[in-house]
Scaffold this active site. Structure first.
Site, PDB file in Angstrom:
ATOM      1  N   HIS A  93     -27.346 -11.113  26.737  1.00 32.01           N
ATOM      2  CA  HIS A  93     -26.903 -12.061  25.559  1.00 32.01           C
ATOM      3  C   HIS A  93     -28.319 -12.380  24.613  1.00 32.01           C
ATOM      4  O   HIS A  93     -27.851 -12.322  23.304  1.00 32.01           O
ATOM      5  CB  HIS A  93     -26.492 -13.241  26.323  1.00 32.01           C
ATOM      6  CG  HIS A  93     -26.359 -14.624  25.478  1.00 32.01           C
ATOM      7  ND1 HIS A  93     -25.105 -15.111  25.584  1.00 32.01           N
ATOM      8  CD2 HIS A  93     -26.993 -15.171  24.750  1.00 32.01           C
ATOM      9  CE1 HIS A  93     -25.033 -16.180  24.908  1.00 32.01           C
ATOM     10  NE2 HIS A  93     -26.245 -16.091  24.128  1.00 32.01           N
ATOM     11  N   GLU A  94     -29.164 -12.744  25.320  1.00 29.13           N
ATOM     12  CA  GLU A  94     -30.241 -12.946  24.136  1.00 29.13           C
ATOM     13  C   GLU A  94     -30.860 -11.809  23.448  1.00 29.13           C
ATOM     14  O   GLU A  94     -31.168 -11.778  22.426  1.00 29.13           O
ATOM     15  CB  GLU A  94     -31.807 -13.491  25.265  1.00 29.13           C
ATOM     16  CG  GLU A  94     -31.351 -14.867  26.210  1.00 29.13           C
ATOM     17  CD  GLU A  94     -31.080 -15.786  25.091  1.00 29.13           C
ATOM     18  OE1 GLU A  94     -31.425 -15.847  24.001  1.00 29.13           O
ATOM     19  OE2 GLU A  94     -30.206 -16.729  25.699  1.00 29.13           O
ATOM     20  N   HIS A  97     -28.896 -11.391  20.254  1.00 32.61           N
ATOM     21  CA  HIS A  97     -29.490 -12.389  19.255  1.00 32.61           C
ATOM     22  C   HIS A  97     -30.754 -11.787  18.582  1.00 32.61           C
ATOM     23  O   HIS A  97     -30.768 -11.414  17.388  1.00 32.61           O
ATOM     24  CB  HIS A  97     -29.890 -13.614  19.947  1.00 32.61           C
ATOM     25  CG  HIS A  97     -28.844 -14.628  20.449  1.00 32.61           C
ATOM     26  ND1 HIS A  97     -27.774 -15.017  19.505  1.00 32.61           N
ATOM     27  CD2 HIS A  97     -28.789 -15.315  21.468  1.00 32.61           C
ATOM     28  CE1 HIS A  97     -27.000 -15.730  19.932  1.00 32.61           C
ATOM     29  NE2 HIS A  97     -27.679 -16.064  21.231  1.00 32.61           N
TER      30      HIS A  97
END
Ligand SMILES: [Zn+2]
Length: 416
Positions: A93-94, A97
């Site tokens: 998820h990170e 980004h």
């Protein structure tokens, strides 16, 4: 599937925060794992607590509910695998980004997993509203993608007659990733959804500061709602989940406040350099005189509250404040030399006259002296900057903006 309210929220949402500014210590205080796609990845110690709670919740409650009648050892093994897969998906998820941010020109320095989720530390904020919302949705989309993939896999393996525990782990992963994606899409700044909201407001209003203040307001309100929900759960006997939601809420409130204050300060201090606010050529005192001599010959005469102290050749070696003098018992003031009682140079932030005021604020706020010495390129003392000078400039600029809300000219700088 039964709702698990066991020793721990194995279904509670994890949180994704960006910009370590709210909790930089989390990012700094971590075990480095190495680099993935050029981004430094780290683990804060608090992850071990979450990992243990997750494994415990999964092995004793969630997995036995999803796949009954398995050996105990199999539950524990599957729980460890599931928890590791969860942290990997949080990292994904990170990274989503980070990679989108890099593609759009914003470098991401590090990703750290901690108690409440992940933090991606960016070198600066997104450059435009368009970049901001793309970076914002990338993480939740990754989580929802993983959720869909894990769900599909669980379904297919179930059709093929795979062991129930494998399906159980995949099912839980699908659920927890869906929650990760959806929770972080809530429009509560600084959650991902809140950043998307800020980008939309920024795009439509053209004012990043105002967009941040509004989005942070929504984030703060949502944080209080979460705290309230946590208290309700806690008083209702659901201790761990109550605590968890309370913590999430507290984090959101403090992060929203910190972010709004930072952006506001950034906006108000834009264009100001140290030279604009410093007191020029401050009165200095020789390092060798006593506290009594300072009081008699300097304090009563000049009425300043701090004096840089210098060696005979003019080299600054520290800063003495009235507060430091106050700590010396009156009977000792004839003996105590300034170099013994002053803040040594190592404790006083030093800066140059052309540094931006904003760059000096964090060290200034952290220093006990509350003042920075301004040295020119040759190391000569040319001024002193107090935190109160910055506070006054902020007040004046805020007042100026309030009176002339349309004025955004740099002329404000000279008037502050
Ligand atoms: Zn995120």
């Amino acid at each position: 599937m039964r709702r698990v309210e066991g020793p721990l929220p194995s279904h509670a949402p994890a949180l994704c925060a960006r910009d370590g500014s709210a909790h930089p210590e989390i990012v700094e205080d971590s075990i480095r794992l190495g680099r993935i796609a050029g981004v430094q990845v780290g683990l804060n110690w608090s992850v071990l607590v979450v990992a243990w709670i997750l494994v415990l919740g999964l092995a004793t409650e969630a997995l036995p509910a999803l796949a009954p009648d398995q050996p105990t050892a199999a539950y524990w093994l599957a729980a460890v695998v599931a928890a590791m897969a969860f942290f990997a998906s949080l990292l994904a998820h990170e990274l989503a980004h980070a990679l989108v941010a890099r593609h759009l020109g914003t470098e991401v320095r590090s990703i750290t997993l901690w108690l409440l989720g992940g933090v991606a530390k960016m070198s600066c904020d997104a450059r435009s509203a368009g970049a901001e919302w793309r970076i914002g949705v990338a993480g939740p989309l990754m989580s929802l993608g993983i959720a869909a993939g894990a769900g599909l896999l669980a379904f297919s393996l179930d059709l093929l007659g795979a062991p129930a525990l494998v399906g159980g782990v995949l099912g839980w992963l699908a659920l927890i990733n869906a929650m990760l994606g959806l929770f972080n899409l809530l429009p509560a700044f600084p959650l991902d959804g809140g950043r998307v909201l800020r980008a939309l407001l920024w795009h439509h209003g053209g004012d990043r500061l105002r967009a941040t203040v509004v989005a942070a307001g929504v984030g703060r309100t949502f944080g209080y709602v979460l705290i309230g929900f946590g208290v309700l759960l806690f008083t209702g006997g659901v201790l761990f989940s109550g605590l968890w939601f309370g913590l999430l809420g507290w984090f959101l409130v403090s992060a929203a406040n910190a972010e709004a204050a930072t952006v506001q300060r950034h906006d108000l201090l834009a264009g100001l350099v140290v030279r604009d606010l410093m007191s020029r050529d401050p009165v200095v005192a020789p390092a060798g005189i006593t506290a009594a001599e300072l009081l008699e010959h300097y304090v009563f005469r000049y009425r300043h509250s701090s004096y840089p102290i210098v060696e005979p050749d003019g080299t600054p070696v520290g800063l003495v404040t009235l507060d430091r003098i106050r700590r010396v018992p009156p009977e000792d003031r004839n003996l105590a030399r300034l170099r013994e009682i002053a803040h040594p140079l190592a404790e006083v932030p030093c800066t140059g006259p052309d540094a931006t005021v904003e760059s000096v604020v964090p060290p200034l706020a952290a220093s006990r002296a509350g003042r920075a010495l301004v040295l020119d390129a040759d190391g000569h003392l040319v001024g002193i900057l107090a935190l109160s000078d910055v506070a006054r400039a902020l007040d004046l600029r805020a007042l100026w903006r309030g009176a002339y809300p349309s004025s955004r000219s740099t002329a404000v700088a000279s008037k502050a």
